[in-house]
Design a protein around this motif. Structure first.
Motif, PDB file in Angstrom:
ATOM      1  N   GLU A  21      -0.533  -3.724  -0.648  1.00  0.00           N
ATOM      2  CA  GLU A  21       0.518  -3.315   0.290  1.00  0.00           C
ATOM      3  C   GLU A  21       1.736  -4.237   0.192  1.00  0.00           C
ATOM      4  O   GLU A  21       2.876  -3.781   0.335  1.00  0.00           O
ATOM      5  CB  GLU A  21      -0.039  -3.302   1.718  1.00  0.00           C
ATOM      6  CG  GLU A  21      -1.058  -2.192   1.947  1.00  0.00           C
ATOM      7  CD  GLU A  21      -1.767  -2.296   3.283  1.00  0.00           C
ATOM      8  OE1 GLU A  21      -2.483  -1.348   3.638  1.00  0.00           O
ATOM      9  OE2 GLU A  21      -1.610  -3.334   3.970  1.00  0.00           O
ATOM     10  N   LEU A  22       1.488  -5.521  -0.058  1.00  0.00           N
ATOM     11  CA  LEU A  22       2.612  -6.458  -0.182  1.00  0.00           C
ATOM     12  C   LEU A  22       3.428  -6.209  -1.442  1.00  0.00           C
ATOM     13  O   LEU A  22       4.609  -6.591  -1.499  1.00  0.00           O
ATOM     14  CB  LEU A  22       2.086  -7.899  -0.172  1.00  0.00           C
ATOM     15  CG  LEU A  22       1.873  -8.524   1.209  1.00  0.00           C
ATOM     16  CD1 LEU A  22       1.183  -9.870   1.091  1.00  0.00           C
ATOM     17  CD2 LEU A  22       3.195  -8.684   1.939  1.00  0.00           C
ATOM     18  N   ARG A  23       2.811  -5.596  -2.446  1.00  0.00           N
ATOM     19  CA  ARG A  23       3.555  -5.290  -3.667  1.00  0.00           C
ATOM     20  C   ARG A  23       4.402  -4.025  -3.526  1.00  0.00           C
ATOM     21  O   ARG A  23       5.196  -3.708  -4.409  1.00  0.00           O
ATOM     22  CB  ARG A  23       2.577  -5.132  -4.841  1.00  0.00           C
ATOM     23  CG  ARG A  23       1.956  -6.457  -5.288  1.00  0.00           C
ATOM     24  CD  ARG A  23       1.244  -6.308  -6.622  1.00  0.00           C
ATOM     25  NE  ARG A  23       0.042  -5.477  -6.493  1.00  0.00           N
ATOM     26  CZ  ARG A  23      -1.178  -5.968  -6.247  1.00  0.00           C
ATOM     27  NH1 ARG A  23      -1.344  -7.277  -6.081  1.00  0.00           N
ATOM     28  NH2 ARG A  23      -2.212  -5.161  -6.149  1.00  0.00           N
ATOM     29  N   THR A  24       4.242  -3.333  -2.411  1.00  0.00           N
ATOM     30  CA  THR A  24       5.009  -2.113  -2.170  1.00  0.00           C
ATOM     31  C   THR A  24       6.415  -2.473  -1.695  1.00  0.00           C
ATOM     32  O   THR A  24       6.571  -3.324  -0.804  1.00  0.00           O
ATOM     33  CB  THR A  24       4.315  -1.248  -1.103  1.00  0.00           C
ATOM     34  OG1 THR A  24       2.982  -0.966  -1.519  1.00  0.00           O
ATOM     35  CG2 THR A  24       5.089   0.057  -0.885  1.00  0.00           C
ATOM     36  N   PRO A  25       7.443  -1.876  -2.276  1.00  0.00           N
ATOM     37  CA  PRO A  25       8.817  -2.155  -1.812  1.00  0.00           C
ATOM     38  C   PRO A  25       8.966  -1.879  -0.317  1.00  0.00           C
ATOM     39  O   PRO A  25       8.455  -0.878   0.198  1.00  0.00           O
ATOM     40  CB  PRO A  25       9.681  -1.195  -2.646  1.00  0.00           C
ATOM     41  CG  PRO A  25       8.866  -0.934  -3.880  1.00  0.00           C
ATOM     42  CD  PRO A  25       7.435  -0.936  -3.424  1.00  0.00           C
ATOM     43  N   GLY A  26       9.644  -2.785   0.359  1.00  0.00           N
ATOM     44  CA  GLY A  26       9.859  -2.641   1.800  1.00  0.00           C
ATOM     45  C   GLY A  26       8.615  -2.873   2.624  1.00  0.00           C
ATOM     46  O   GLY A  26       8.497  -2.360   3.745  1.00  0.00           O
ATOM     47  N   ALA A  27       7.669  -3.653   2.083  1.00  0.00           N
ATOM     48  CA  ALA A  27       6.412  -3.921   2.794  1.00  0.00           C
ATOM     49  C   ALA A  27       6.679  -4.636   4.113  1.00  0.00           C
ATOM     50  O   ALA A  27       7.630  -5.401   4.265  1.00  0.00           O
ATOM     51  CB  ALA A  27       5.492  -4.759   1.915  1.00  0.00           C
ATOM     52  N   ASN A  28       5.806  -4.374   5.067  1.00  0.00           N
ATOM     53  CA  ASN A  28       5.887  -5.022   6.378  1.00  0.00           C
ATOM     54  C   ASN A  28       5.741  -6.539   6.192  1.00  0.00           C
ATOM     55  O   ASN A  28       4.741  -7.005   5.647  1.00  0.00           O
ATOM     56  CB  ASN A  28       4.769  -4.482   7.280  1.00  0.00           C
ATOM     57  CG  ASN A  28       4.899  -4.971   8.711  1.00  0.00           C
ATOM     58  OD1 ASN A  28       5.476  -6.016   8.974  1.00  0.00           O
ATOM     59  ND2 ASN A  28       4.351  -4.207   9.641  1.00  0.00           N
TER      60      ASN A  28
END
Length: 261
Positions: free
Chosen positions: A51-58
């Motif tokens: 999830e952290l590798r996803t752009p715009g992650a929380n």
């Protein structure tokens, strides 16, 4: 010091898991966060990483992931995750520093832990828990003055805390330890001064003995020199006063008158 070891045994450590309360209900959470909240840190870690590798992650994912690593005992990895989060805009620096301090404490890097708690306090001076944890870190590094001050601040900020009796007991022990260390320091300073004075006295005695020995050697050298001079002078005097006498057969008489015609 035996009772100092007792102080360490009485030291306690709060490892609070600070999350962003505005996340609210589970339907607002990511799959990784849900796994974390279900007390499944090992399962949550790879999901949170993705999830952290996803752009715009929380940005709050850094805290969840760091705490998950801490829960499985990988504190060094937790420290690295918190550090990455601190370098990202929009993350809660106060919470990241606090949790990073907890992870540093777990790996017994008490100086770094204290630094992290200090950064948390800078962000929010009214936040009580980092004072307690920083006091514990100072206790481990024998920084008693700062330790006592932080415990007292914690009590002031949380006067009804259930741990207050233990903290006051600890403060009493720390006061005694501080008095002992002051007395011990004074004793060491006095002993060092005594040794210094004794060394100076012995040095002066050695210098005086060396002076006396040098003087004796000089006197002995002068005595030998004078003896040699006296012997030499005596030999010379004997040579000067000895007369060369001719035998009777070597004496010639001369008449006053010439026998020449």
């Amino acid at each position: 010091m035996s009772y100092m070891r007792g102080i360490y045994k009485r030291a306690f450590f709060t490892f609070s898991l600070f999350l962003i309360m505005s996340l609210g209900y589970s339907q607002q959470m990511s799959p990784g966060m849900k796994l974390f909240m279900q007390n499944k840190p090992a399962a949550a870690i790879p999901v949170l990483e993705g999830e952290l590798r996803t752009p715009g992650a929380n940005p709050d994912l850094y805290n969840y992931l760091g705490i998950a690593y801490s829960q499985v005992g990988n504190f060094q990895k937790a420290i690295e995750v918190y550090q990455k989060g601190l370098e990202v805009l929009g993350t809660d620096k106060k919470v990241l520093y606090y949790n990073q301090g907890n992870a540093y404490y777990k790996v017994q890097n008490y100086e770094k832990a204290a630094e992290c708690y200090s950064m948390t306090i800078v962000a929010d001076p009214s936040f009580a828990d980092p004072y307690l944890n920083r006091a514990n870190s100072y206790l481990k590094t024998n920084r008693l003055d700062e330790c006592i001050k932080d415990y007292e601040t914690y009590i002031d900020l949380k006067p009804n805390d259930p741990q207050e009796p233990k903290i006051r007991q600890l403060l009493d022990l720390l006061g005694r330890e501080k008095d002992f260390q002051i007395a011990e320091q004074k004793r060491r300073e006095e002993e060092a001064l005594r040794r210094k004075e004794e060394e100076e006295r012995l040095a002066k005695a050695r210098e005086e003995q060396e002076r006396i020995n040098a003087q004796k050697r000089a006197e002995e050298e002068e005595r030998r020199r004078k003896l040699l001079e006296d012997v030499a002078a005596s030999l010379k005097q004997s040579s000067d006063t000895t007369n060369m006498s001719a035998g009777a057969e070597d004496v010639f008489d001369y008449d006053d008158e010439s026998e020449l015609d």
